[in-house]
Design a protein around this motif. Structure first.
Motif, short mmCIF file in Angstrom:
data_model
loop_
_atom_site.label_atom_id
_atom_site.label_comp_id
_atom_site.label_asym_id
_atom_site.label_seq_id
_atom_site.Cartn_x
_atom_site.Cartn_y
_atom_site.Cartn_z
N ALA A 31 -144.51 56.15 41.77
CA ALA A 31 -144.76 54.89 42.09
C ALA A 31 -143.86 53.99 41.28
O ALA A 31 -143.43 52.95 41.92
N ARG A 32 -143.64 54.39 39.94
CA ARG A 32 -142.79 53.70 39.16
C ARG A 32 -141.24 53.54 39.42
O ARG A 32 -140.58 52.70 39.40
N CYS A 33 -140.92 54.98 39.97
CA CYS A 33 -139.69 55.10 40.34
C CYS A 33 -139.21 54.16 41.61
O CYS A 33 -138.26 53.50 41.88
N ARG A 34 -140.25 54.16 42.61
CA ARG A 34 -140.23 53.60 43.97
C ARG A 34 -140.41 51.83 43.61
O ARG A 34 -139.32 51.39 44.14
N TYR A 35 -141.12 51.58 42.63
CA TYR A 35 -140.85 50.09 42.35
C TYR A 35 -139.57 49.72 41.58
O TYR A 35 -139.09 48.45 41.79
N THR A 36 -138.91 50.70 40.77
CA THR A 36 -137.57 50.33 40.19
C THR A 36 -136.70 49.99 41.18
O THR A 36 -135.76 49.27 41.13
N VAL A 37 -136.64 51.08 42.07
CA VAL A 37 -135.26 50.94 43.06
C VAL A 37 -135.64 50.13 44.27
O VAL A 37 -134.47 49.63 44.89
N ASP A 38 -136.88 49.69 44.52
CA ASP A 38 -137.17 48.92 45.71
C ASP A 38 -138.42 48.17 45.43
O ASP A 38 -139.26 48.07 45.77
N ALA A 74 -141.66 44.27 34.12
CA ALA A 74 -142.95 43.29 34.57
C ALA A 74 -143.05 43.37 36.06
O ALA A 74 -142.27 43.23 36.81
N ARG A 75 -144.31 43.55 35.97
CA ARG A 75 -144.83 43.77 37.58
C ARG A 75 -145.83 42.81 37.84
O ARG A 75 -146.64 42.48 36.99
N PRO A 76 -146.03 42.43 38.98
CA PRO A 76 -147.10 41.25 39.54
C PRO A 76 -148.43 41.85 39.32
O PRO A 76 -148.59 43.30 39.61
N VAL A 77 -149.28 41.14 39.09
CA VAL A 77 -150.78 41.66 39.20
C VAL A 77 -151.55 41.10 40.20
O VAL A 77 -151.38 39.81 40.57
#
Length: 299
Positions: free
Chosen positions: A271-278, A182-185
């Motif tokens: 971008a998805r990897c970056r959001y997952t780890v950080d 779940a990611r902020p919009v």
């Protein structure tokens, strides 16, 4: 003619039970300890009090039983203990070590802080078309799949969805990983465009309705954090051709159940990897954002 279903195991990695409901790994952990305790009792029973033997051997037996039988999140305690022993000591951070935060802390505190080591993942490179090179593990491809509201479907539709997913898993030989996040919009651009459109409409009824909608959306964004669900499917195979074939299988399965599957390019994978780890941004990024915001305010 009556069709026959295909039985799909609930857990294909479930270990076989070989002795008294115990797996080979559990027997290998418990048998040496049990034999050692038995040998100690036979050798020392006549020379030491029973209470002393119990106090000496009970913790060893309890530890062996815990390591063999206790599981945390379906992972055996023995595996967790081995991972803790072999794991990296100290703090770890994603990406390359950043010297700026450490130097700032050193100036503020007057102490020399050691830089945390970087985390080295399995990914070696990501091409522009989204093929992930994982070294000896092969290649992987990521796909964005639109979610399905399973609970609102009828029982027949639910059975059809489960059957299609089971057929896909039974037909592919690639490793499949499904990640739901779940990611902020961020609706700031949408609200700005809506405000500009309302200004163009003038003072008519449509403009009033548009302004009311914009105010309602603004209150909604200010009162709570809006989230969007993101489903990422990663297929891994020993060779890029195998990963490509598995990705086409995912696309065909998604089309069969009425959802959209789209391959992610290199920038989207990063971008998805970056959001997952950080997910909240590194300290440097947050500092830069605050600095830019402060400069903008002063101007």
């Amino acid at each position: 003619m009556r069709g026959h279903g295909v039985a799909v195991p609930a857990n294909v990695d479930l270990a076989d039970r070989v002795l008294w409901g115990l797996t080979v790994r559990q027997v290998a952990l418990l048998a040496p300890v049990a034999l050692g305790i038995l040998a100690a009792w036979r050798a020392l029973l006549g020379t030491m009090p029973i209470l002393v033997l119990l106090i000496a051997t009970a913790p060893i037996g309890a530890l062996a039983v815990a390591l063999a039988l206790v599981k945390i999140d379906a992972v055996g305690l023995d595996r967790l203990a081995l991972a803790a022993i072999r794991g990296r000591r100290g703090r770890i951070v994603p990406g390359e070590p950043d010297e700026a935060p450490s130097e700032a802390v050193n100036r503020w505190t007057g102490r020399n802080q050691r830089t945390a080591p970087a985390v080295r993942g399995p990914v070696r490179a990501v091409s522009t078309d989204g093929v992930i090179e994982t070294g000896p593990a092969g290649a992987a491809i990521g796909l964005d799949v639109t979610p399905v509201n399973f609970t609102l479907r009828s029982s027949g539709e639910q059975a059809s969805l489960v059957g299609a997913f089971a057929r896909f898993l039974n037909s592919t030989d690639a490793h499949v990983q499904v990640t739901v996040s779940a990611r902020p919009v961020d609706l700031s651009a949408y609200l700005a465009a809506l405000d500009a459109r309302c200004a163009e409409l003038g003072t008519g009824p449509l403009a009033v309705a548009g302004t009311a909608h914009k105010e309602w959306m603004s209150r909604l964004v200010a009162g709570s954090t809006l989230l969007r669900r993101e489903v990422t499917v990663i297929v891994t195979a020993p060779h890029p051709d195998g990963a490509d074939y598995a990705a086409r299988q995912v696309e065909a399965t998604a089309q069969a159940i009425g959802v959209e599957a789209r391959r992610l390019d290199g920038a989207e994978i990063a971008a998805r990897c970056r959001y997952t780890v950080d997910p909240f941004g590194t300290a440097t990024a947050r500092t830069a954002m605050r600095t830019e915001s402060g400069h903008g305010t002063r101007q």
